[in-house]
Design a protein around this motif. Structure first.
Motif, PDB file in Angstrom:
ATOM      1  N   ARG A  12       0.844  -1.206   0.000  1.00  0.00           N
ATOM      2  CA  ARG A  12       0.000   0.000   0.000  1.00  0.00           C
ATOM      3  C   ARG A  12       0.875   1.250   0.000  1.00  0.00           C
ATOM      4  N   THR A 164      -2.942  -7.190 -11.624  1.00  0.00           N
ATOM      5  CA  THR A 164      -3.244  -8.428 -10.902  1.00  0.00           C
ATOM      6  C   THR A 164      -2.122  -9.421 -11.160  1.00  0.00           C
ATOM      7  N   SER A 197      -9.546  -5.056  -9.931  1.00  0.00           N
ATOM      8  CA  SER A 197      -8.715  -6.261  -9.866  1.00  0.00           C
ATOM      9  C   SER A 197      -9.474  -7.287  -9.037  1.00  0.00           C
ATOM     10  N   CYS A 198      -9.445  -8.539  -9.504  1.00  0.00           N
ATOM     11  CA  CYS A 198     -10.275  -9.588  -8.908  1.00  0.00           C
ATOM     12  C   CYS A 198      -9.436 -10.710  -8.309  1.00  0.00           C
ATOM     13  N   ILE A 246     -11.444  -5.432  -5.845  1.00  0.00           N
ATOM     14  CA  ILE A 246     -11.127  -4.082  -5.400  1.00  0.00           C
ATOM     15  C   ILE A 246     -11.402  -3.154  -6.570  1.00  0.00           C
ATOM     16  N   ALA A 254     -12.674   4.428  -3.377  1.00  0.00           N
ATOM     17  CA  ALA A 254     -11.898   3.182  -3.339  1.00  0.00           C
ATOM     18  C   ALA A 254     -12.647   2.193  -2.455  1.00  0.00           C
ATOM     19  N   LEU A 255     -13.002   1.038  -3.001  1.00  0.00           N
ATOM     20  CA  LEU A 255     -13.800   0.106  -2.213  1.00  0.00           C
ATOM     21  C   LEU A 255     -13.452  -1.318  -2.563  1.00  0.00           C
ATOM     22  N   TRP A 256     -13.931  -2.222  -1.699  1.00  0.00           N
ATOM     23  CA  TRP A 256     -13.797  -3.652  -1.948  1.00  0.00           C
ATOM     24  C   TRP A 256     -15.102  -4.338  -1.609  1.00  0.00           C
ATOM     25  N   ARG A 257     -15.307  -5.466  -2.244  1.00  0.00           N
ATOM     26  CA  ARG A 257     -16.450  -6.327  -1.963  1.00  0.00           C
ATOM     27  C   ARG A 257     -15.974  -7.770  -2.088  1.00  0.00           C
ATOM     28  N   ARG A 265      -6.528  -7.113   2.367  1.00  0.00           N
ATOM     29  CA  ARG A 265      -6.705  -5.896   1.602  1.00  0.00           C
ATOM     30  C   ARG A 265      -6.149  -4.686   2.348  1.00  0.00           C
ATOM     31  N   ARG A 267      -5.717  -0.068   1.810  1.00  0.00           N
ATOM     32  CA  ARG A 267      -5.925   1.090   0.949  1.00  0.00           C
ATOM     33  C   ARG A 267      -5.354   2.334   1.606  1.00  0.00           C
ATOM     34  N   GLY A 284     -16.813  -2.042   2.407  1.00  0.00           N
ATOM     35  CA  GLY A 284     -15.650  -1.177   2.285  1.00  0.00           C
ATOM     36  C   GLY A 284     -15.936  -0.058   1.339  1.00  0.00           C
TER      37      GLY A 284
END
Length: 288
Positions: A12, A164, A197-198, A246, A254-257, A265, A267, A284
């Motif tokens: 990060r 990635t 990115s997955c 992300i 900026a988020l993630w799920r 993770r 950030r 997030g």
């Protein structure tokens, strides 16, 4: 977990330092992913999963949201930092995706850093393969812990990028390639929508086209990033897969799920947010 947390913080901060210095998003995502490729806590570069044949095969991709230029590599066995070679494919070849011996021949023309394949191998990953083989059964580990690494960024110019990198899944064979190096599946960036990115069950992520699906939902359906990400992951789940994403938007969100119990993770935002998390409910959000 402490080692993974420390590596996430380093990655990060490497990316954030590029952005804070006015650098571009591509440099930031490459810098962050290189840190994680070199760290054995993750399934990318050093610490990659073993194939059924006891080798390490590495895949990576990078994409520029401003131009939608992209580069990716698959099936590498000797390149220390696959993400950097992916970027060279983007900038110094007429192609997007190179694989195997051809990708490594291209790497030689670029002076890419090579290592003995043994450098990627760590005992914990070998143990995971041995357990899988002892159980018998399927082609690869369906209970896999993903460990794919990725980064997304927005720079001061408003441009986006995604990268990635992965070692694939334990016990993979026949030259299997997952979603990570496939533009639009595991990696995508478009300044008109988002960078994604997955990580997850690659076969289902490919079938949904998750990264592009999220961008399309934002750009064409007007969805917010969280809604779009949740919808794409629901499609994956409907096909029997799990994973996480992300996402960063042009506005700096900026988020993630994720639909797994956890996703390692981190950030950083220009407002000073510095965050590292491993588990949680998949939420997030936040402004960059």
């Amino acid at each position: 977990a402490a080692g993974a947390r420390a590596a996430l913080a380093r990655a990060r901060d490497a990316g954030a330092a590029v952005l804070a210095g006015g650098g571009d998003a591509l440099d930031a995502v490459e810098a962050a992913v290189r840190v994680l490729e070199n760290d054995p806590h993750f399934n990318a570069g050093r610490g990659a999963a073993f194939t059924r044949d006891g080798a390490n095969e590495l895949d990576a991709a990078i994409m520029d949201g401003a131009t939608r230029a992209a580069g990716s590599v698959a099936g590498l066995t000797r390149i220390r930092n696959p993400v950097t070679l992916a970027r060279r494919v983007m900038t110094d070849s007429p192609h997007v995706l190179l694989s195997g011996a051809g990708a490594e021949a291209f790497a030689a023309t670029q002076g890419a850093e090579t290592v003995d394949p043994a450098w990627f191998a760590i005992p914990e990953r070998r143990r995971q393969l041995d357990e899988l083989l002892a159980r018998g059964g399927g082609a690869f580990d369906v209970d896999m812990k993903y460990g794919t690494v990725g980064a997304v960024a927005r720079d001061v110019h408003g441009h986006l990028a995604a990268a990635t990198s992965t070692g694939g899944v334990t016990g993979k064979r026949w030259g299997r390639i997952g979603d990570s190096p496939l533009i639009g599946a595991g990696t995508f960036a478009d300044d008109r929508a988002c960078a994604v990115s997955c990580t997850g069950s690659g076969e289902q992520f490919i079938r949904v086209g998750v990264a592009h699906e999220i961008a399309a939902r934002i750009r064409l359906a007007g969805e917010d990033a969280a809604t779009a990400a949740d919808a794409a992951l629901a499609e994956v789940r409907a096909l029997g897969g799990t994973g996480g994403v992300i996402v960063v938007t042009p506005a700096g969100e900026a988020l993630w799920r994720f639909t797994t119990p956890g996703m390692y993770r981190a950030r950083a935002t220009s407002a000073g947010l510095r965050e590292v998390a491993l588990y949680g409910e998949g939420e997030g959000g936040g402004e960059a």
